[in-house]
Write a protein that holds these residues in place. Structure first.
Motif, short mmCIF file in Angstrom:
data_model
loop_
_atom_site.label_atom_id
_atom_site.label_comp_id
_atom_site.label_asym_id
_atom_site.label_seq_id
_atom_site.Cartn_x
_atom_site.Cartn_y
_atom_site.Cartn_z
N TRP A 47 0.83 -1.21 0.00
CA TRP A 47 0.00 0.00 0.00
C TRP A 47 0.86 1.25 0.00
CZ3 TRP A 47 -0.68 4.29 3.01
CH2 TRP A 47 -1.87 5.02 2.84
N ARG A 48 1.89 1.24 0.83
CA ARG A 48 2.78 2.40 0.90
C ARG A 48 3.53 2.62 -0.41
NH1 ARG A 48 6.90 2.27 5.51
NH2 ARG A 48 7.66 3.90 4.11
N VAL B 244 -2.07 4.08 9.24
CA VAL B 244 -1.62 3.07 8.29
C VAL B 244 -0.10 2.94 8.34
CG1 VAL B 244 -1.49 2.44 5.85
CG2 VAL B 244 -3.62 3.35 6.78
N ALA B 245 0.58 4.07 8.43
CA ALA B 245 2.04 4.04 8.51
C ALA B 245 2.50 3.30 9.76
CB ALA B 245 2.61 5.46 8.49
N ARG B 246 1.83 3.54 10.87
CA ARG B 246 2.20 2.89 12.13
C ARG B 246 1.88 1.39 12.10
NH1 ARG B 246 3.52 2.94 17.23
NH2 ARG B 246 2.29 1.78 18.76
N PHE C 169 16.01 9.87 11.69
CA PHE C 169 14.84 9.04 11.97
C PHE C 169 14.49 9.05 13.46
CE2 PHE C 169 16.82 6.72 8.25
CZ PHE C 169 16.21 7.57 7.34
N ALA C 170 15.48 9.19 14.32
CA ALA C 170 15.21 9.28 15.75
C ALA C 170 14.42 10.55 16.07
CB ALA C 170 16.50 9.26 16.56
N LEU D 93 7.43 8.44 7.45
CA LEU D 93 7.50 7.16 6.75
C LEU D 93 8.93 6.59 6.79
CD1 LEU D 93 5.28 7.80 3.58
CD2 LEU D 93 4.68 6.58 5.67
N ALA D 94 9.92 7.47 6.67
CA ALA D 94 11.30 7.01 6.77
C ALA D 94 11.58 6.45 8.16
CB ALA D 94 12.26 8.15 6.45
#
Length: 276
Positions: free
Chosen positions: A111-112, A136-138, A189-190, A211-212
């Motif tokens: 999906w992503r 959805v991302a989670r 990302f952190a 998302l990254a």
């Protein structure tokens, strides 16, 4: 930061808090056993798990199952750190639901990759749609965490062809991790995971960073999945060995990952180990 972005972030926070409160209230024995779910509650939720077609991602039924998975994930983690009975794993294996989790993981990844780029132009500026996109991302991280928690048991690795598909997924994440080592070390990302937002970022850029961050967390989970599989390699089918050595050259991928040490991130001029 736009008002729409602030509202969407606020809605995401509300959702996370609601899921936590729901998990605490759901079990009447929570205060006595320190468990988030009873084994009976967990089994009821697990029996209902089913794969959704990609077209149904984000619908009401899908969101309800996501909330169930959030609770199962927290309980599975709680059982491990408290060294109590891992009834989440036992129920997932008994009801043959691990293939369902793997199918859901691959569906949200697809999906992503295929749906989100076409959908994103219609989402930004709509708080409710942005909230669903965050959920959805989670979803990928939740399933990845749940799988890595239960995969350290041999009986959880008897998933047939689904295990091969999980290996393909894990190796894709490791390749992504090796490719983005410089960004990982920079702590990008952190920062996204901690909810640190740049006021000058557009909603599109902020969500791309989110998302990254999902990819980074899933990649760390993929390391644990590969480790769990290799520890039980002697008890697994030959197809798994072929997948690890012939199809992906896993030793080389892992060697590159070890040398790069992407779990070390730079913060205020010093490197620290990421806990995930």
């Amino acid at each position: 930061m736009s008002i729409v972005t602030v509202r969407a972030s606020f809605l995401v926070c509300i959702f996370v808090v609601m899921m936590l409160l729901l998990s605490l209230v759901r079990s009447p024995l929570c205060s006595m056993t320190d468990s988030l779910l009873t084994s009976a509650d967990a089994e009821c939720l697990i029996q209902k798990l089913r794969p959704f077609p990609i077209a149904d991602i984000g619908t009401g039924r899908w969101l309800a199952q996501h909330a169930d998975l959030e609770q199962l994930n927290m309980q599975a983690y709680h059982s491990v750190i408290s060294k109590t009975e891992e009834f989440i794993k036992e129920s997932l294996v008994a009801h043959d639901k691990l293939p369902v989790l793997i199918e859901e993981l691959l569906a949200v990844e697809l999906w992503r990759a295929e749906i989100w780029p076409r959908l994103s132009i219609h989402v930004f500026g709509q708080p409710q749609a942005m909230l669903k996109s965050h959920i959805v991302a989670r979803h990928e991280v939740v399933i990845s965490n749940l799988l890595q928690t239960v995969m350290h048991h041999t009986d959880a690795l008897q998933s047939g062809d689904s295990l091969l598909e999980l290996l393909d997924y894990a190796l894709r994440k490791l390749v992504w991790l090796n490719t983005n080592t410089a960004l990982v070390h920079a702590g990008l990302f952190a920062s996204a995971d901690a909810g640190i937002s740049n006021l000058e970022q557009s909603p599109e850029t902020e969500f791309a960073n989110r998302l990254a961050c999902v990819d980074f967390q899933s990649a760390l989970g993929a390391i644990r999945v590969v480790r769990a599989i290799t520890e039980c390699i002697c008890e697994l089918p030959l197809a798994v060995v072929n997948k690890l050595l012939k199809d992906h050259d896993t030793p080389s991928v892992l060697a590159t990952c070890i040398m790069a040490s992407p779990w070390r991130q730079k913060h205020r001029g010093k490197f620290h180990v990421v806990c995930h």
